[in-house]
Design a protein around this motif. Sequence first.
Motif, mmCIF file in Angstrom:
data_model
loop_
_atom_site.group_PDB
_atom_site.id
_atom_site.type_symbol
_atom_site.label_atom_id
_atom_site.label_comp_id
_atom_site.label_asym_id
_atom_site.label_seq_id
_atom_site.Cartn_x
_atom_site.Cartn_y
_atom_site.Cartn_z
ATOM 1 N N LEU A 96 -11.886 -3.858 -0.575
ATOM 2 C CA LEU A 96 -11.895 -4.635 -1.817
ATOM 3 C C LEU A 96 -10.751 -4.226 -2.740
ATOM 4 C CD1 LEU A 96 -13.543 -6.728 -3.445
ATOM 5 C CD2 LEU A 96 -14.807 -4.820 -4.446
ATOM 6 N N LEU A 97 -10.476 -2.921 -2.798
ATOM 7 C CA LEU A 97 -9.381 -2.446 -3.650
ATOM 8 C C LEU A 97 -8.015 -2.776 -3.051
ATOM 9 C CD1 LEU A 97 -10.584 1.123 -4.716
ATOM 10 C CD2 LEU A 97 -10.597 -0.963 -6.070
ATOM 11 N N GLY A 98 -7.896 -2.610 -1.756
ATOM 12 C CA GLY A 98 -6.594 -2.778 -1.122
ATOM 13 C C GLY A 98 -6.157 -4.209 -0.967
ATOM 14 N N TRP A 99 -7.134 -5.103 -0.793
ATOM 15 C CA TRP A 99 -6.792 -6.508 -0.521
ATOM 16 C C TRP A 99 -5.861 -7.120 -1.578
ATOM 17 C CZ3 TRP A 99 -9.383 -10.781 -3.224
ATOM 18 C CH2 TRP A 99 -8.923 -12.013 -2.795
ATOM 19 N N PRO A 100 -6.130 -6.965 -2.884
ATOM 20 C CA PRO A 100 -5.221 -7.621 -3.841
ATOM 21 C C PRO A 100 -4.035 -6.757 -4.279
ATOM 22 C CG PRO A 100 -7.121 -6.787 -5.015
ATOM 23 C CD PRO A 100 -7.278 -6.357 -3.590
ATOM 24 N N THR A 101 -4.019 -5.473 -3.932
ATOM 25 C CA THR A 101 -3.044 -4.577 -4.558
ATOM 26 C C THR A 101 -1.995 -3.990 -3.611
ATOM 27 O OG1 THR A 101 -4.523 -2.701 -4.225
ATOM 28 C CG2 THR A 101 -4.685 -3.846 -6.326
ATOM 29 N N LEU A 102 -2.304 -3.899 -2.324
ATOM 30 C CA LEU A 102 -1.396 -3.163 -1.438
ATOM 31 C C LEU A 102 -0.107 -3.911 -1.125
ATOM 32 C CD1 LEU A 102 -3.880 -1.465 1.053
ATOM 33 C CD2 LEU A 102 -2.681 -0.472 -0.905
ATOM 34 N N LYS A 103 -0.051 -5.188 -1.476
ATOM 35 C CA LYS A 103 1.209 -5.905 -1.299
ATOM 36 C C LYS A 103 2.089 -5.781 -2.540
ATOM 37 C CE LYS A 103 -0.404 -9.321 2.065
ATOM 38 N NZ LYS A 103 -0.620 -10.752 2.384
ATOM 39 N N LEU A 104 1.552 -5.141 -3.555
ATOM 40 C CA LEU A 104 2.289 -4.982 -4.812
ATOM 41 C C LEU A 104 2.807 -3.559 -4.925
ATOM 42 C CD1 LEU A 104 -0.275 -6.861 -7.054
ATOM 43 C CD2 LEU A 104 1.763 -7.803 -5.978
ATOM 44 N N ARG A 105 3.442 -3.224 -6.045
ATOM 45 C CA ARG A 105 3.953 -1.876 -6.268
ATOM 46 C C ARG A 105 2.810 -0.893 -6.432
ATOM 47 N NH1 ARG A 105 7.843 -2.092 -11.265
ATOM 48 N NH2 ARG A 105 5.794 -2.510 -12.133
#
Length: 343
Positions: A96-105
């Motif tokens: 849940l945490l990684g899905w929206p954020t790991l493609k960002l900085r």
Amino acid sequence: MDFAGLLTDAGRELFAPTTAAFALAAIGLNFHFGLTGLLNMGQAGFMLLGMYGYAITVRDIENNNGQFLGVAMSAGATVALGFLVAIVLAVLFGLLLGWPTLKLRGDYLAIVTIAAAEMVRFLGRSQSFQGLTGGSTGIRGKDFKGPFESLSPFPDRQITIGPFTMHGSVSTSWWLVIVSWSFVAVAALLFWRLSRSPWGRVLKGVREDEDAVRSLGKNVYGYKMQALVLGGVIGALGGVLWSFGNAVAPDSMGRPTTFWIWTLLLLGGAATVFGPILGSALFWTALVLVKGLAAMFIPATWLAPTQLEPFSLMLVGVTLMLLVIFRPQGVLGDRRELAINDR
């Protein structure tokens, strides 16, 4: 307290279950930051979710006369199911945490993780979930520790080994010491093995220059997600072990806990196998020593007993700040492995 008693207490901290639980959480963070360069500022959230997952599962089975879905459960099966639920919750939380954020900085992951960890804590202490989480008071140890303590091979009494005395099976016990450090040993072995595997070398490449790794056809997002989930699971296991010596209290896993885990990792040395373990041992031992010496030499008219712990934490914090300034790679680390400002 005399010096001998103080040294005994400090020596006990070297192998105490709390030291092992925080070392385990720091090993999980080592997968995130040391190996992959992920700025996870919510490791306490993984720990708290693991604690809730284990405690609620075991408590409900105990309240149901040892049955789960109509099937009678032994103590070993109950403990195993509790750990399994803790792991599943950590996996889901990581996804849940990684899905929206790991493609960002990396900054976005830091913001999201610290906010998510606080959300877990506030939801846990919410009166709306009083029946499930116990609200702000949490879940008492006697509601979920029974099956684990019943597995102890030690007698149900105080046992003295050398200068150290602990109970055989209850709460902070020799049984918990052995189990906790066994988990730490397995996690350290896993880090050592994976960090030297092709998978680990890709993560190190992501840490140094993810664009270069992406240009080689590697799925950087997938590798970062795997590291986030794996480190989170290890953190959740650390939370479960910590709760065996204490209880499930949401406020015990607030923001300071995450910063302590970061301190342990940076103190011992990021991206090293034994850095998180050494950092945890040094931190907790130093805290006991400073608190004991302050109680001996500072009059109560200058500093009240209730102020000793905050004062000790302040002194330890100042010392660690100096260490990070003058030796940012930590005791065991390589300076080239720690370049947080370059990410």
